[in-house]
Enzyme design. Sequence first.
Site, PDB file in Angstrom:
ATOM      1  N   CYS A  33      30.277  59.667  61.382  1.00 42.96           N
ATOM      2  CA  CYS A  33      30.222  60.264  62.718  1.00 42.96           C
ATOM      3  C   CYS A  33      28.800  60.222  63.290  1.00 42.96           C
ATOM      4  CB  CYS A  33      30.712  61.711  62.675  1.00 42.96           C
ATOM      5  SG  CYS A  33      29.708  62.731  61.594  1.00 42.96           S
ATOM      6  N   CYS A 102      32.634  67.837  57.332  1.00 39.50           N
ATOM      7  CA  CYS A 102      31.491  68.408  58.039  1.00 39.50           C
ATOM      8  C   CYS A 102      30.813  69.471  57.171  1.00 39.50           C
ATOM      9  CB  CYS A 102      31.920  69.016  59.364  1.00 39.50           C
ATOM     10  SG  CYS A 102      32.991  67.938  60.330  1.00 39.50           S
TER      11      CYS A 102
HETATM   12  S1  FES Z   1      32.230  65.173  62.886  1.00 42.63           S
HETATM   13 FE1  FES Z   1      30.339  64.707  61.979  1.00 42.63          FE
HETATM   14  S2  FES Z   1      29.806  66.413  60.863  1.00 42.63           S
HETATM   15 FE2  FES Z   1      31.584  66.955  61.892  1.00 42.63          FE
END
Ligand code: FES
Length: 121
Positions: A33, A102
């Site tokens: 991400c 996360c």
């Molecule tokens: S989507 Fe990247 S840490 Fe939550």
Amino acid sequence: MYSKKVLDHFQNPRNQGKIENPDGVGQVGNPVCGDIMKVYIKVKDNKISDIKFETLGCGAAIATSSMITELARGKTLEEAVKISRQDIANELGGLPAVKMHCSNLAADALKKAIEDSRRRR
Ligand code: FES
């Protein structure tokens, strides 16, 4: 979706910011991400006396960073290094499955900060 506690820590993050002259710093990034988390600690008598974080990331990343600072404060380094992503998620009243990774960031950043403080001693 998100528990009340997650929303609360996302909207009012505890211990956000930077510590000047920290005893340890840990930074981790999630390659998928692109989110980044940095944890700063101060260590006194083998305990985490102060802890702050800077997170560039999703709401769950901010909430888990905030929660880990609350969980780790006052703990010995041995206790703090054992805080797992599951502990963080449990304290937050659960996280959606797709957001569990996360909480990894927070647990890993704290571990790195502790390792760093041990190296510096
Ligand atoms: S989507 Fe990247 S840490 Fe939550």
